[in-house]
Structures are given as structure tokens and as C-alpha cells.
Motif scaffolding. Structure first.
Motif, PDB file in Angstrom:
ATOM      1  N   ALA A  29       0.840  -1.208   0.000  1.00 30.22           N
ATOM      2  CA  ALA A  29       0.000   0.000   0.000  1.00 30.22           C
ATOM      3  C   ALA A  29       0.870   1.252   0.000  1.00 30.22           C
ATOM      4  CB  ALA A  29      -0.927  -0.008   1.211  1.00 30.22           C
ATOM      5  N   ASN A  30       1.934   1.222   0.774  1.00 27.84           N
ATOM      6  CA  ASN A  30       2.864   2.360   0.803  1.00 27.84           C
ATOM      7  C   ASN A  30       3.524   2.564  -0.557  1.00 27.84           C
ATOM      8  OD1 ASN A  30       2.414   3.056   3.470  1.00 27.84           O
ATOM      9  ND2 ASN A  30       4.092   1.813   4.266  1.00 27.84           N
ATOM     10  N   SER A  31       3.809   1.462  -1.230  1.00 29.49           N
ATOM     11  CA  SER A  31       4.432   1.549  -2.550  1.00 29.49           C
ATOM     12  C   SER A  31       3.499   2.245  -3.541  1.00 29.49           C
ATOM     13  CB  SER A  31       4.785   0.148  -3.054  1.00 29.49           C
ATOM     14  OG  SER A  31       5.331   0.215  -4.361  1.00 29.49           O
ATOM     15  N   TYR A  32       2.219   1.855  -3.562  1.00 33.42           N
ATOM     16  CA  TYR A  32       1.240   2.510  -4.437  1.00 33.42           C
ATOM     17  C   TYR A  32       1.108   3.993  -4.095  1.00 33.42           C
ATOM     18  CZ  TYR A  32      -0.471  -2.146  -5.894  1.00 33.42           C
ATOM     19  OH  TYR A  32      -0.589  -3.415  -6.405  1.00 33.42           O
ATOM     20  N   PHE A  33       1.054   4.273  -2.793  1.00 31.61           N
ATOM     21  CA  PHE A  33       0.883   5.657  -2.330  1.00 31.61           C
ATOM     22  C   PHE A  33       2.054   6.532  -2.782  1.00 31.61           C
ATOM     23  CE2 PHE A  33       1.463   9.037   0.796  1.00 31.61           C
ATOM     24  CZ  PHE A  33       0.193   9.576   0.902  1.00 31.61           C
ATOM     25  N   ASN A  34       3.270   6.049  -2.597  1.00 34.51           N
ATOM     26  CA  ASN A  34       4.457   6.827  -2.968  1.00 34.51           C
ATOM     27  C   ASN A  34       4.529   7.055  -4.474  1.00 34.51           C
ATOM     28  OD1 ASN A  34       5.379   7.101  -0.320  1.00 34.51           O
ATOM     29  ND2 ASN A  34       6.483   5.151  -0.375  1.00 34.51           N
ATOM     30  N   GLN A  35       4.135   6.053  -5.254  1.00 36.21           N
ATOM     31  CA  GLN A  35       4.105   6.219  -6.706  1.00 36.21           C
ATOM     32  C   GLN A  35       3.108   7.307  -7.101  1.00 36.21           C
ATOM     33  OE1 GLN A  35       4.011   2.496  -9.160  1.00 36.21           O
ATOM     34  NE2 GLN A  35       4.229   1.461  -7.167  1.00 36.21           N
ATOM     35  N   ALA A  36       1.960   7.315  -6.440  1.00 38.37           N
ATOM     36  CA  ALA A  36       0.933   8.312  -6.744  1.00 38.37           C
ATOM     37  C   ALA A  36       1.418   9.721  -6.413  1.00 38.37           C
ATOM     38  CB  ALA A  36      -0.343   7.996  -5.965  1.00 38.37           C
ATOM     39  N   ILE A  37       2.052   9.868  -5.262  1.00 38.17           N
ATOM     40  CA  ILE A  37       2.539  11.183  -4.829  1.00 38.17           C
ATOM     41  C   ILE A  37       3.601  11.717  -5.778  1.00 38.17           C
ATOM     42  CG2 ILE A  37       3.913  12.345  -3.034  1.00 38.17           C
ATOM     43  CD1 ILE A  37       1.037  12.022  -2.191  1.00 38.17           C
ATOM     44  N   ASN A  38       4.418  10.832  -6.326  1.00 34.45           N
ATOM     45  CA  ASN A  38       5.560  11.254  -7.137  1.00 34.45           C
ATOM     46  C   ASN A  38       5.270  11.364  -8.632  1.00 34.45           C
ATOM     47  OD1 ASN A  38       7.434  11.450  -4.969  1.00 34.45           O
ATOM     48  ND2 ASN A  38       7.567   9.224  -4.898  1.00 34.45           N
ATOM     49  N   ILE A  39       4.030  11.167  -9.042  1.00 38.91           N
ATOM     50  CA  ILE A  39       3.697  11.321 -10.463  1.00 38.91           C
ATOM     51  C   ILE A  39       3.859  12.776 -10.880  1.00 38.91           C
ATOM     52  CG2 ILE A  39       1.713  11.420 -12.036  1.00 38.91           C
ATOM     53  CD1 ILE A  39       0.860   8.727 -11.099  1.00 38.91           C
ATOM     54  N   ASP A  40       4.510  12.978 -12.012  1.00 44.49           N
ATOM     55  CA  ASP A  40       4.728  14.329 -12.541  1.00 44.49           C
ATOM     56  C   ASP A  40       3.524  14.724 -13.396  1.00 44.49           C
ATOM     57  OD1 ASP A  40       5.606  16.708 -13.533  1.00 44.49           O
ATOM     58  OD2 ASP A  40       7.407  15.925 -14.516  1.00 44.49           O
ATOM     59  N   LEU A  41       2.724  15.635 -12.901  1.00 37.80           N
ATOM     60  CA  LEU A  41       1.515  16.052 -13.601  1.00 37.80           C
ATOM     61  C   LEU A  41       1.784  17.085 -14.685  1.00 37.80           C
ATOM     62  CD1 LEU A  41      -0.945  16.369 -10.569  1.00 37.80           C
ATOM     63  CD2 LEU A  41      -0.682  14.437 -12.129  1.00 37.80           C
ATOM     64  N   ASN A  42       3.006  17.570 -14.774  1.00 37.33           N
ATOM     65  CA  ASN A  42       3.327  18.613 -15.739  1.00 37.33           C
ATOM     66  C   ASN A  42       3.479  18.059 -17.164  1.00 37.33           C
ATOM     67  OD1 ASN A  42       3.401  20.727 -13.841  1.00 37.33           O
ATOM     68  ND2 ASN A  42       5.459  20.102 -13.206  1.00 37.33           N
ATOM     69  N   GLN A  43       3.814  16.778 -17.301  1.00 35.55           N
ATOM     70  CA  GLN A  43       4.045  16.206 -18.629  1.00 35.55           C
ATOM     71  C   GLN A  43       2.725  15.999 -19.378  1.00 35.55           C
ATOM     72  OE1 GLN A  43       6.429  12.678 -18.176  1.00 35.55           O
ATOM     73  NE2 GLN A  43       8.257  13.818 -17.574  1.00 35.55           N
ATOM     74  N   ASP A  44       1.790  15.328 -18.762  1.00 37.87           N
ATOM     75  CA  ASP A  44       0.467  15.093 -19.365  1.00 37.87           C
ATOM     76  C   ASP A  44      -0.549  15.078 -18.232  1.00 37.87           C
ATOM     77  OD1 ASP A  44      -1.867  14.080 -20.529  1.00 37.87           O
ATOM     78  OD2 ASP A  44      -0.738  12.958 -22.029  1.00 37.87           O
ATOM     79  N   MET A  45      -1.207  16.202 -18.065  1.00 41.36           N
ATOM     80  CA  MET A  45      -2.073  16.392 -16.906  1.00 41.36           C
ATOM     81  C   MET A  45      -3.167  15.335 -16.809  1.00 41.36           C
ATOM     82  SD  MET A  45      -2.868  18.227 -14.215  1.00 41.36           S
ATOM     83  CE  MET A  45      -2.123  19.857 -14.372  1.00 41.36           C
ATOM     84  N   LEU A  46      -3.885  15.089 -17.888  1.00 34.92           N
ATOM     85  CA  LEU A  46      -5.008  14.158 -17.842  1.00 34.92           C
ATOM     86  C   LEU A  46      -4.558  12.734 -17.550  1.00 34.92           C
ATOM     87  CD1 LEU A  46      -7.234  15.479 -20.789  1.00 34.92           C
ATOM     88  CD2 LEU A  46      -7.589  15.755 -18.331  1.00 34.92           C
ATOM     89  N   LYS A  47      -3.521  12.278 -18.266  1.00 31.94           N
ATOM     90  CA  LYS A  47      -3.011  10.920 -18.031  1.00 31.94           C
ATOM     91  C   LYS A  47      -2.408  10.809 -16.641  1.00 31.94           C
ATOM     92  CE  LYS A  47      -2.059   9.439 -22.793  1.00 31.94           C
ATOM     93  NZ  LYS A  47      -1.018   9.002 -23.754  1.00 31.94           N
ATOM     94  N   GLY A  48      -1.733  11.870 -16.232  1.00 29.56           N
ATOM     95  CA  GLY A  48      -1.105  11.876 -14.912  1.00 29.56           C
ATOM     96  C   GLY A  48      -2.133  11.781 -13.797  1.00 29.56           C
ATOM     97  N   LEU A  49      -3.232  12.531 -13.928  1.00 24.27           N
ATOM     98  CA  LEU A  49      -4.288  12.495 -12.918  1.00 24.27           C
ATOM     99  C   LEU A  49      -4.964  11.122 -12.872  1.00 24.27           C
ATOM    100  CD1 LEU A  49      -5.973  15.994 -13.384  1.00 24.27           C
ATOM    101  CD2 LEU A  49      -4.732  15.184 -11.365  1.00 24.27           C
ATOM    102  N   ALA A  50      -5.184  10.536 -14.055  1.00 26.55           N
ATOM    103  CA  ALA A  50      -5.826   9.217 -14.105  1.00 26.55           C
ATOM    104  C   ALA A  50      -4.942   8.167 -13.446  1.00 26.55           C
ATOM    105  CB  ALA A  50      -6.118   8.836 -15.554  1.00 26.55           C
TER     106      ALA A  50
END
Length: 271
Positions: free
Chosen positions: A91-112
């Protein structure tokens, strides 16, 4: 025949002689004291003798409680803590991946992708527990406590503000950073729910939780902006001035670059 006084000897006056306590009286008083002590000791012994059963039952009950606590700690609590810590890893692994997603590259895909990872962190995936499973299965452990914090942050990012508040309020920590961030996140949730008065209370709790460069100026700033929005200019000005006087480096941040503007606005409204 001549008389003389011995050196150092003082003839007692009549009054002093009258004040002297006879030796017999001293002995009598001493005897009364000892007799009283003896009577008290006897009464205590009698009480103990008459209540031995209850005394031993009480001592036995305390011993059973202490023994039960030790057994629980060694046999149940410690292994449960280890098991919970192992289960929460994914669960921590999923959470950390979510927090570290870069939303600047592709906002819609990044949010999804971020939302998907937060949901996995909450509900589990690949046969592994999520935070909600950890909270329900391992209540009372450190892992479950931290899971409430992470679940709260996940729900906050998923725009589930009431659930975010619920889990963040169930989280408890004296840590100077995480404890402050949990309270500040509750404030953020109430802002999104359009309840700035309650949000302000939590921002104040956040910066009062501890004084440090990492979180205190952030929540002083949020408290100041919120106070200004609800017409409490004097309070807002005091918070902005505290940042200016105690946390000068905050001005280098994106929010900090707006500090002088907010100070000017608060001063104008305060006059």
C-alpha cells in the motif's frame, strides 16, 4: 563563712522553678505517647487481619492485570505490529508512486494514473492489503495509525473530503512534521468543502503543533489568507508579520512571493 557562686551556674528564679516539668510528668507523657502508638498499631493489625481476604484478592487482581499486559505485549501485540508493518508495504508503494507522479508532462493521463494508484493504496491490489484493510484488521498498531494518515491524504487527492477528514482525525502523532501536516490537510479539506471558519481552526492547530521551518510558515500563511477571506484582517496581519519576522526564507517560495501583497492588503483593511 563566705558563700560564692560556682562559675557558669545561674540561680533559678521562682518563676523558672514553677515552669519546670517534673520528671514524673515527662515519664507519664512519654508512656501515653507509646501507649497511643501501640493502640494504633494494634488497630492496624486487627484491620489487616480482618480484611486479609480482600487485601490478597486486590493484590492478586493487580498481579493478574500486569501479567496479562505483559503476555499481551509479548505474545500478541509485538507479532501483530510486525505483521501489520509487513502487510502495509505494498500500500505504501502505491501511495508513494501516486505522490511522485509528474503532472506537468500530461495532466489528464497523470491524474488518471495518480487516482488509480491512490485507489490501489486504499483498497489493495495484487492480493495485498490496502490502507483500509490495515486499519480494520490491525487496529491499535502503529501501521494502522499511519494508514489513517495516508488514507486521509489519498482521499484528499481523490476529492473525497469527508472521508479525508474522517481518517485524518483518527490519526494521532506527536511528530513535529507529520502531526502538523495532518491538521493542515484537514484544513485543506474544509476549504474545499467551503467551510473556511473550520479550516482556519485547523490551520491554526497545524502551526501551533510545532515551530519549525518546514511546516510552520506554510500554515501561518494559509491561516492568514483564510482569516483575510473571512474578514479577520487583524489576525491575518499578525500571521503574515510572524512569517516576515521569523521565517524570512519562506519568501523564496511561490506562496512567499505573495506575502508582501497580503501584508499590504491586511494593513489596509485593518486601518
Amino acid at each position: 563563712m563566705a558563700t560564692y557562686k560556682k562559675r557558669g551556674y545561674k540561680v533559678k528564679t521562682k518563676v523558672e522553678k514553677e515552669k519546670e516539668v517534673p520528671a514524673e510528668e515527662i515519664e507519664s507523657t512519654t508512656a501515653e505517647v507509646f501507649n497511643t502508638l501501640d493502640e494504633t498499631a494494634s488497630k492496624t493489625e486487627e484491620w489487616v487481619a480482618g480484611n486479609q481476604k480482600y487485601i490478597f484478592v486486590g493484590i492478586g487482581a493487580i498481579a493478574v492485570i500486569l501479567l496479562g499486559y505483559l503476555i499481551y505485549s509479548k505474545v500478541f501485540s509485538a507479532p501483530k505490529e510486525v505483521e501489520a508493518a509487513n502487510e502495509v508495504f505494498q500500500a505504501n508503494s502505491y501511495f508513494n508512486q501516486a505522490i511522485n507522479i509528474d503532472l506537468n508532462q500530461d495532466m489528464l493521463k497523470g491524474l488518471a494514473a495518480r487516482d488509480s494508484l491512490f485507489n490501489l493504496a486504499l483498497n489493495g491490489g495484487g492480493g495485498k492489503f490496502g490502507y483500509l484493510n490495515i486499519i480494520s484488521e490491525y487496529g491499535g498498531t502503529n501501521a494502522a495509525n499511519l494508514a489513517n494518515y495516508s488514507a486521509g491524504i489519498a482521499y484528499l487527492n481523490l476529492n473525497e473530503y469527508k472521508l479525508a477528514v474522517k481518517h485524518l482525525q483518527e490519526f494521532n502523532s506527536d511528530d513535529i512534521i507529520i502531526g502538523a501536516k495532518a491538521k493542515g490537510a484537514i484544513g485543506d479539506a474544509f476549504i474545499q468543502m467551503e467551510d473556511p471558519t473550520v479550516a482556519l481552526e485547523y490551520y491554526e492547530k497545524a502551526f501551533q503543533h510545532s515551530a519549525n521551518d518546514a511546516t510552520t510558515p506554510i500554515y501561518l500563511y494559509k491561516a492568514g489568507v483564510t482569516a483575510l477571506d473571512i474578514g479577520e484582517a487583524s489576525k491575518a496581519l499578525s500571521y503574515f508579520k510572524r512569517i516576515e519576522n521569523e521565517y524570512a526564507s519562506f519568501k523564496n517560495t511561490a506562496d512567499g512571493k505573495m506575502l508582501d501583497i497580503y501584508i499590504g492588503k491586511a494593513e489596509a483593511l485593518n486601518n
